[in-house]
Motif scaffolding. Structure first.
Motif, short mmCIF file in Angstrom:
data_model
loop_
_atom_site.label_atom_id
_atom_site.label_comp_id
_atom_site.label_asym_id
_atom_site.label_seq_id
_atom_site.Cartn_x
_atom_site.Cartn_y
_atom_site.Cartn_z
N HIS B 21 19.74 49.87 -21.06
CA HIS B 21 19.31 49.10 -22.23
C HIS B 21 20.22 49.17 -23.44
O HIS B 21 20.04 48.40 -24.37
CB HIS B 21 17.89 49.51 -22.62
N PRO B 189 6.61 53.78 -32.21
CA PRO B 189 6.06 52.80 -31.26
C PRO B 189 5.24 53.49 -30.18
O PRO B 189 5.47 54.65 -29.89
CB PRO B 189 7.31 52.15 -30.66
N PHE B 196 9.47 52.20 -22.21
CA PHE B 196 9.97 52.78 -23.45
C PHE B 196 10.38 51.68 -24.44
O PHE B 196 10.47 50.52 -24.09
CB PHE B 196 11.18 53.66 -23.15
N LYS B 197 10.65 52.11 -25.66
CA LYS B 197 11.11 51.19 -26.70
C LYS B 197 12.57 50.83 -26.41
O LYS B 197 13.46 51.65 -26.62
CB LYS B 197 11.00 51.87 -28.06
N THR B 198 12.80 49.62 -25.91
CA THR B 198 14.16 49.23 -25.56
C THR B 198 14.60 47.97 -26.28
O THR B 198 15.66 47.42 -26.02
CB THR B 198 14.29 49.03 -24.04
N ASP B 199 13.75 47.48 -27.19
CA ASP B 199 14.12 46.33 -28.02
C ASP B 199 14.16 46.82 -29.45
O ASP B 199 13.26 47.52 -29.90
CB ASP B 199 13.08 45.22 -27.89
N PHE B 200 15.19 46.45 -30.18
CA PHE B 200 15.30 46.98 -31.53
C PHE B 200 16.10 46.04 -32.41
O PHE B 200 16.96 45.29 -31.94
CB PHE B 200 15.93 48.37 -31.51
N ALA B 201 15.80 46.09 -33.70
CA ALA B 201 16.45 45.22 -34.68
C ALA B 201 17.92 45.63 -34.83
O ALA B 201 18.25 46.80 -34.69
CB ALA B 201 15.73 45.33 -36.01
N PRO B 202 18.78 44.64 -35.12
CA PRO B 202 20.20 44.97 -35.34
C PRO B 202 20.33 46.02 -36.44
O PRO B 202 19.60 45.98 -37.42
CB PRO B 202 20.82 43.64 -35.79
#
Lengths: 623, 300
Positions: B21, B189, B196-202
């Motif tokens: 990711h 989260p 798991f948390k795999t998306d995130f803001a730039p």
């Protein structure tokens, strides 16, 4: 500071089993106190920790609480609540325990879930004086949904109700009725405790002689480890395919964790939803003895005798027990998003190692899990893409639990929760955040079910030639793929398709234009027009294309009789090769699901350039 | 499957998820026992390879043997070895060791806590986000060169264990940090099962913690089982003392122990002799809430 004990440990060995237990319940009902006291009474605290916390309390003028032993974070001690799950460790003669202390405050429900989702068993604490409160119920519901079936209920603060047997029994009766109403498994035990005084935790209470059951410690040791999943059908969601060529390693390893069942070298295996098949050549590992068989629980890797192109998100299985494949499933879900779960747009679904766009297809009911009896709404079907729900659907708000049907943009492989935990549960991502999680309770039929069944029968039993797909692709420098030009008659599909075929061929690719008319003239010449004929035309067209794809070609198709509406039918029949849609539409109407949208006004070189880009993007040409 | 197997399998799963990711992934390697086990687990996950850089924050006050050991393993395992440092603070000599002999109350005197903030936390933040220049080990020459890669890392694998210290027990396997590297403990989260948390803001990054469920005893048992090389500082060399946790030389004190090898350490841990001494007790910068504050602001 350090809130565990590495010691107390005449009996610690690597072989001793380990169990994760979560402590849940309504805020202020005394979860942290139960854990703190349990650690203190089992000698699991570092020496001096108890005294240090007592001293600190004296200094700041706060009355001492066992909870302070756990609530390590500054904010928590200041506010006297647990904000996040804390972990502590203790051990009995039977096993090592990791105790996860979950917050009871509604604001931190997602933290409670994160803690509980890692647990194998739970202790739910209810305040004898306050009785059953909304988070007692909500947490009970969540434990049940998360699949935690071993639960002990501690009725705490018995000292504040005069250690009354009646009060205890009233709470037991009320809570048992609640659990029954939501279909949850019956608890292992109800135990009257006073955590502050250490009664019925590690030591039996002398002041509640009417209670004859086990202490909390005895009940914990009575929990059973989940039975091995090795005797179920084999499931390994593909996590990645590794090839570390630059390190001089030629192995192509299909990696993942075996979530159920077992597999051995020589087994014929299938991959869903692509229906691809191969045979296990070896089981790979670093610094471990070679093995011929592997079972549930291992993060492993396989090489295959015939190298096939499989991707993350597929499930590796045996052909006689494949997982389900569909675009629709029924689920129970808890929503944690700040914004409601909207039926009007797509979200990201993450299930095992797969991630695809998903949308609510129908809401069956929305439950306020904090209420004594779940309040069922009438089913409310949601028209896909209509922009608004039909009927009065109760929105799915933060902390709501819903029974609904979800529809994914493309078929996914999964199991129902009853068949397999790891392949039957999912999360929903909204933007950057996990906003909900749930379990699959059933598969829903969609229109393509029969076609997928046909494709599966065909692909599992396909007689392969002596040339593998990978060898063919390596020789041709591209993988096979079907590109369908769709759109009304006279928009320029044919012109584009011919130009693309020629251009790709000139680049050295094995491109072939398949016009639907040619299939109609020969293969379909026996068909008499009835109302099912269209489906049969599509089916035969797809089967012809499938043979050309198996031969390694890049098939460019154009036909008026097969439109974008038939695209998903073709996709269902050709699951083992990429199928791309190019929609030629002067009105540029928002169909949206095409891989490339054209107006018909683009120049041929322009379309060719776009096509080259599209093939690269889908890893068809850049091997 | 025994407990060590289970821990290993979960860690491997987490490492593979991280590798999948995060395009800009690295692993922090302090050269201590935990992050060296982590390095070993990466080789398990990727079948003998380590497909991302190892980042070491060099305070310059580490015990020399640690640096020798680091470079030896880096060459042997063919690691992409990246080193970051607070060059400015070291040049200006505004550190605890440089100022500890100044009289109390001297404004130039730097506390252990503030020193950690500069040499570790600040150095880490600026090395990860690419603001400060990094050095990279040339595997052909065995020498460090200025790293041409200036891009920030958005996934950072860390060897923190939940049992080490109170605030670490609140971490997720995947814990986001914001643009300023801050950790919002209350707003973490949810982590359902193995999603798991795999998306995130730039601009933000995620800390990945594959060792969260391991204890100190598990670490040593695994070191024994896998025969993982460790620095000799963990063992009694005849003085009747050894280091239990490794940091900077001026800020750590050894414990009294006659454990001379891995077996002795395991026996010592099992005996309960160290039960009443916190693992980081020899780390003098921690103090009350010290580590928690450092961690909220980006420390490991």
């Amino acid at each position: 500071v350090k809130n565990n004990a590495t010691g107390n440990a005449q009996r610690v060995t690597a072989a001793l089993e380990q169990m994760n237990i979560v402590i849940v319940g309504h805020v202020d009902h005394g979860k942290s106190t139960v854990v703190g006291r349990l650690l203190a009474d089992t000698g699991s605290l570092p020496e001096g920790k108890l005294e240090a916390v007592r001293k600190e309390c004296q200094r700041t003028g706060k009355p001492f609480e066992y909870a302070f032993l756990l609530d390590a974070l500054t904010d928590e001690q200041d506010q006297g609540i647990t904000i996040d799950t804390a972990r502590s460790f203790f051990k009995t003669a039977k096993r090592d325990y990791i105790i996860i202390d979950a917050p009871g405050h509604i604001e931190f429900l997602k933290n409670m879930i994160s803690g509980a989702a890692r647990a194998e068993a739970a202790v739910l604490v209810i305040d004898a004086k306050e009785g059953v409160r909304e988070n007692s119920r909500r947490h009970g519901y969540i434990l049940s949904m998360l699949g935690i079936n071993q639960v002990i209920i501690c009725v705490n603060k018995m000292d504040l109700v005069g250690r009354s047997e009646n009060t205890f029994q009233d709470i037991e009766r009320e809570y048992r009725a609640f659990l029954k109403s939501i279909g949850a498994v019956s608890p292992k035990a109800f135990i009257p405790v006073s955590a502050t005084n250490g009664e019925n935790l590690a030591q039996r209470s002398l002041q509640m002689p009417w209670y004859k059951g086990p202490t909390l410690l005895e009940s914990l040791d009575d929990f059973k480890k989940a039975p091995s999943k090795s005797d179920r059908a084999f499931r390994m969601p593909v996590q990645a395919v590794y090839k570390f060529v630059s390190q001089g390693d030629d192995r192509r390893i299909v990696a993942g964790r075996v979530e159920a069942g077992k597999a051995k070298v020589g087994d014929k295996v299938v991959f869903l939803p692509s229906n691809k098949t191969s045979t296990i050549k070896s089981i790979e590992a670093f610094n471990a003895p070679a093995r011929k068989e592997i079972e549930a629980g291992w993060s492993t890797g396989f090489t295959l005798t015939e190298e096939i192109y499989v991707t993350r998100g597929e499930i590796m299985a045996h052909a006689d027990h494949p997982p389900l494949v569909s675009t629709r499933f029924r689920a129970n879900l808890i929503w944690l998003g700040k914004k409601p779960f909207s039926p009007d747009r797509d979200y990201k679904l993450k299930i095992h190692t797969q991630a695809v766009p998903v949308r609510i297809q129908q809401i069956n009911k929305v439950i306020d899990a904090s209420q004594a009896s779940p309040d069922a709404n009438a089913p409310s079907p949601v028209g896909r893409g209509t922009g608004s729900p039909q009927g009065e659907a109760k929105p799915i708000n933060r902390h709501d639990v819903a029974d609904l049907i979800l529809e994914s943009r493309q078929p996914i492989a999964f199991d129902t929760i009853a068949e397999g935990e790891a392949t039957g549960r999912f999360v929903i991502v909204d933007g950057y955040d996990i906003a909900g999680g749930g379990i699959i309770t059933g598969v829903e039929k969609d229109e393509k079910e029969e076609l997928r069944a046909e494709a599966q029968r065909r692909d599992f039993n396909w007689i392969k030639g002596g040339v593998s797909q990978e060898a063919r692709a390596a020789k041709l420098s591209h993988r096979p793929a079907l590109v369908m030009f769709v759109g009304k008659a006279g928009v320029g599909k044919h012109k584009y398709a011919r130009a693309v075929e020629k251009a790709l061929f000139d680049k050295g690719m094995s491109a072939y234009m398949l016009d639907g008319t040619n299939v109609l003239l020969g293969v379909d010449s026996d068909l008499v027009w009835v109302n099912t004929t269209q489906q049969e035309l599509v089916r035969r067209f797809a089967e012809v294309a499938h043979i050309l794809l198996d031969a390694g070609h890049l098939v460019i198709s154009t036909t008026n009789s097969i439109g974008l509406a038939d695209f998903s039918a073709v996709q269902a029949l050709i699951s083992d090769f990429p199928v791309l849609a190019v929609d030629v539409n002067p009105a540029k109407s928002a169909i949206g699901s095409a891989d490339l949208q054209l107006t018909g006004k683009e120049s041929e070189p322009d379309v060719i350039a776009k096509m080259v880009g599209l093939l690269e993007k889908h890893h068809i040409t850049n091997l | 499957m025994d407990t060590l197997d289970q821990l290993e399998q979960q860690s491997v799963y987490i490492l593979r998820e991280a590798f999948r990711h995060f395009e800009r992934l690295c692993m922090l390697w302090s050269v201590g026992k935990d992050s060296t086990v982590l390095l070993w687990l990466a080789r398990k996950a990727f079948f003998g390879h380590v497909p991302f850089p190892l980042v070491h924050i060099d305070t310059s006050f580490k015990i020399p043997e640690m640096i020798t050991y680091r470079d030896k393993l880096a060459m042997e395992y063919k690691l992409t070895m990246v080193v970051g440092q607070n060059v400015e603070a070291l040049k200006a000599k505004t550190t605890f060791p440089d100022t500890q002999n100044l009289p109390d109350g001297d404004p130039k005197k730097v506390s252990r806590f503030d020193c950690c903030g500069m040499l570790k936390r600040e150095a880490l933040t600026n090395t990860l986000n690419g603001t400060w220049s990094r050095k990279r080990l040339n595997l052909k020459t065995g020498k460090y060169e200025i790293d041409q890669d200036k891009e920030p890392y958005n996934g950072v694998i860390v060897g923190a264990r939940a049992d080490e210290e109170g605030s670490r027990s609140k971490e997720r396997y995947f814990s986001p940090r914001d643009k300023n590297n801050l950790w919002d403990v209350g707003e973490q989260p949810p982590e359902f099962w193995n999603q798991f948390k795999t998306d995130f803001a730039p601009g933000t990054h995620v800390r990945v913690h594959p060792l969260l469920d391991w204890t100190e005893l598990h670490i040593w048992e695994y070191i024994k089982r896998e025969n993982i090389p460790t620095v000799s500082l963990y063992y009694d060399q005849g003085s009747g003392t050894r280091y239990r946790s490794l940091g900077c030389a001026p800020c750590q004190s050894p414990i009294h122990s006659k454990a001379k090898n891995v077996d002795d350490i395991i026996a010592e841990l099992k005996s309960g002799k160290l039960k009443n001494i916190a693992e980081r007790s020899g780390r003098l910068q921690d103090g009350k809430h010290g580590l928690e504050e450092l961690r909220r602001e980006g420390y490991m």
